[in-house]
Motif scaffolding. Structure first.
Motif, short mmCIF file in Angstrom:
data_model
loop_
_atom_site.label_atom_id
_atom_site.label_comp_id
_atom_site.label_asym_id
_atom_site.label_seq_id
_atom_site.Cartn_x
_atom_site.Cartn_y
_atom_site.Cartn_z
N ILE A 174 0.84 -1.20 0.00
CA ILE A 174 0.00 0.00 0.00
C ILE A 174 0.87 1.25 0.00
N ALA A 175 0.60 2.14 -0.92
CA ALA A 175 1.26 3.45 -0.91
C ALA A 175 0.65 4.31 0.18
N ALA A 176 1.44 5.22 0.72
CA ALA A 176 0.95 6.12 1.76
C ALA A 176 -0.25 6.92 1.26
N GLU A 177 -1.17 7.20 2.15
CA GLU A 177 -2.34 8.02 1.90
C GLU A 177 -3.38 7.36 0.99
N THR A 178 -3.27 6.06 0.75
CA THR A 178 -4.29 5.35 -0.03
C THR A 178 -5.58 5.26 0.79
N THR A 179 -6.70 5.55 0.14
CA THR A 179 -7.99 5.54 0.84
C THR A 179 -8.51 4.13 1.02
N GLU A 180 -8.51 3.30 -0.05
CA GLU A 180 -9.09 1.97 0.06
C GLU A 180 -8.54 1.05 -1.02
N PHE A 181 -8.59 -0.25 -0.72
CA PHE A 181 -8.26 -1.28 -1.69
C PHE A 181 -8.92 -2.57 -1.21
N ALA A 206 -9.38 -7.37 -8.02
CA ALA A 206 -8.68 -6.55 -7.05
C ALA A 206 -8.93 -5.10 -7.43
N PHE A 207 -8.96 -4.20 -6.44
CA PHE A 207 -9.25 -2.80 -6.76
C PHE A 207 -8.50 -1.87 -5.81
N VAL A 208 -8.43 -0.61 -6.22
CA VAL A 208 -7.92 0.46 -5.38
C VAL A 208 -8.79 1.69 -5.61
N GLY A 209 -8.98 2.47 -4.58
CA GLY A 209 -9.70 3.73 -4.69
C GLY A 209 -8.89 4.84 -4.07
N GLU A 210 -8.62 5.88 -4.84
CA GLU A 210 -7.88 7.05 -4.36
C GLU A 210 -6.55 6.66 -3.73
N GLY A 211 -5.69 6.11 -4.53
CA GLY A 211 -4.38 5.73 -4.05
C GLY A 211 -3.70 4.76 -4.97
N GLU A 212 -2.76 4.01 -4.43
CA GLU A 212 -2.00 3.07 -5.24
C GLU A 212 -1.61 1.86 -4.42
N VAL A 213 -1.73 0.69 -5.03
CA VAL A 213 -1.24 -0.55 -4.43
C VAL A 213 -0.51 -1.36 -5.48
N SER A 214 0.54 -2.01 -5.06
CA SER A 214 1.23 -2.97 -5.92
C SER A 214 0.80 -4.36 -5.50
N VAL A 215 0.47 -5.18 -6.48
CA VAL A 215 0.08 -6.55 -6.20
C VAL A 215 1.36 -7.38 -6.10
N VAL A 216 1.83 -7.59 -4.89
CA VAL A 216 3.07 -8.33 -4.68
C VAL A 216 2.87 -9.79 -5.06
#
Length: 491
Positions: free
Chosen positions: A349-356, A454-464
């Protein structure tokens, strides 16, 4: 339902579980709820398991005493062994027998077995009701254990004070005995003066820590625990003091070696629909507890359940990135999921991500489905679904003022960095766990098919890493390649 790791008897439901471990085998007595009308009397049944995945029903363990008996309904209790004899203590209730308060009387009863728990001999002379100062209609769930330091047996009992605010009379009463036959009242074991009642209490010692576990009979209906360095308290409240959410109730534990397992039930919903009211009793589900250095506990399904999924369906290689700084993006993991599957995903999870999180049984466009939403800014995991309950035919006539299934929320610490989300779906059952520590169980009724995203909202995630697996006997699933995955976004 391909039911492994869970158990529900044919044409009936699992109520409170009374676990007993002996010689490596778990004997799981449970309240056998038939939901028949008119009522036929509640019996105890028993299932056994060696591997926590397969369960064998052995039939009736303790039958209803009959319509004229104190124990027409055989309710929750406990099992102990002394001098080679098994002792069973349980609640007896007959709706035709009233206490001094005019409500159906509850009593503590005793039975013994000398043939390895195959048959039980009742001892009516040992029956007793609420002691002075407690309501006669709430005197149940006796939990008996040996206090070696004091040289006696202790019995914890779900009770209510005879006076005080109606919703804050709950207390765990206590009786003591030297022979398991005659019981004398003692000082209340735990008296917080909170909630209607503290059901299915138990205490145990584990690596120098004492634990008090109970199921909170309130608007929350959840199983909680307290921790202490002493059997006699004081009991402290962990930051996260619950085992699971609203749907998982009446969990009690048994140990094997240095592992401790909790056996509760995932509640069914009335009518078998997502908007149905939660019902009493459901499907047996097992959680394992692990200790943190400060004595607090983390909960997750036992590894045996994960290992029962042996065939890959779809896998996402490391490196997939979902980025939507001011919008939404999702990734198709599997276009069609089998009825039973497991998802094991690690998101960075990147910092400040709202949801995933994950969409389960999603429509082709991802607009409808069940949602396991992880919210780092709010430090919580929630269960949601779209569409929510529609209140009319207009576009705005939907329960949009409900942020999610409000009773299905778990607090979890979610700092920037990698986090693991594991999900098991088996028919209408769903159990999700974050970081092997926080678990949320629920039901999935209305949508029986669909894909996984998989999803993200207002932010960024890497699927490790992300893997979906099923069981060899399930069949019907195809393997998808990472190259075939589709990423969509909007902003």
């Amino acid at each position: 339902m391909y039911e492994r790791g869970f158990f529900r008897p044919p044409q009936a439901w699992v109520g409170d579980v009374i676990p007993w471990q002996e010689d490596g085998r778990f004997h799981l007595f449970y309240l056998h709820e038939s939901r028949r009308t008119p009522k036929i009397g509640m019996p105890w049944h028993r299932v056994v398991t060696d591997d926590l995945v397969t369960f064998t029903e052995t039939g009736t363990a303790l039958a209803s005493g009959g319509p004229d008996a104190d124990d027409f309904n055989v309710y929750t209790g406990s099992v102990v062994v002394a001098d080679g004899v098994h002792h069973l203590f349980y609640t007896g209730q007959n709706p035709d027998r009233r206490g001094a308060d005019g409500l159906p009387l509850q009593l503590v009863l005793h039975a013994t077995s000398t043939d390895g728990m195959r048959t039980w001999q009742r001892h009516p002379a040992h029956t007793f009701g609420a002691t002075a100062g407690y309501e006669t209609a709430d005197w149940r769930d006796p939990f008996v254990f040996r206090d070696e330091a004091a040289g006696l047996w202790r019995m914890l009992i779900t009770a209510r004070h005879a006076d005080g605010p109606e919703r804050r009379r709950g207390v765990i009463a206590q009786c003591v005995s030297h022979d398991l036959r005659t019981w004398e009242p003692a000082e209340a074991f735990w008296d917080p003066r909170r909630y209607i009642a503290h059901e299915c209490p138990e205490v145990f010692e584990w690596n120098g820590w004492w634990y008090l576990v109970y199921s909170e009979f309130s608007e929350s209906f959840t199983t909680r625990y307290r921790v202490s360095r002493s059997l006699h308290g004081p009991w402290t409240v962990p930051a996260d003091d619950s085992l699971d959410g609203r749907a998982y109730y009446a969990a009690k534990s048994a140990a094997r070696g240095d592992r401790r397992f909790f056996f509760g039930w995932i509640a069914s919903r009335e009518g078998g629909v997502d908007d149905g009211a939660w019902q009493w009793a459901g499907t047996l589900s097992v959680l394992e507890a692990e200790q943190n250095p400060d004595g607090t506990l983390r909960f997750h399904p036992p590894v045996e359940l994960a290992e029962s999924f042996d065939r890959g369906v779809a896998a996402v290689a490391s490196g997939a990135v979902l980025s939507a700084p001011d919008g939404y993006a999702d990734l198709v993991v599997a276009e069609t999921a089998p009825a039973t599957f497991r998802v094991d995903a690690v998101f960075d999870i990147a910092a400040e991500t709202t949801e995933f999180g994950l969409l389960l049984r999603a429509s082709d466009d991802g607009d409808e489905g069940y949602v396991l939403r992880v919210e780092p800014r709010r430090n919580r995991l929630v269960f949601d679904r779209w569409p929510r309950l529609r209140t009319g035919g207009e576009q705005w006539q939907v329960s949009g003022d409900v942020p999610f299934a409000v009773e299905l929320e778990r607090a979890v610490t979610l700092e920037a960095g990698p986090h693991r989300l594991e999900v098991v779906v088996d028919g209408d059952l769903c159990v999700a766990t974050v970081d092997g520590a926080v678990t949320l169980s629920t039901r999935l009724y209305d949508r029986t098919t669909g894909g996984i995203r998989a999803f993200v909202g207002e932010g960024e995630v890497s699927v490790v890493a992300l893997e979906v697996s099923t069981r060899e006997t399930d069949g019907g699933a195809s393997t998808a390649r990472h190259d075939d995955l589709l990423v969509t976004s909007s902003s």
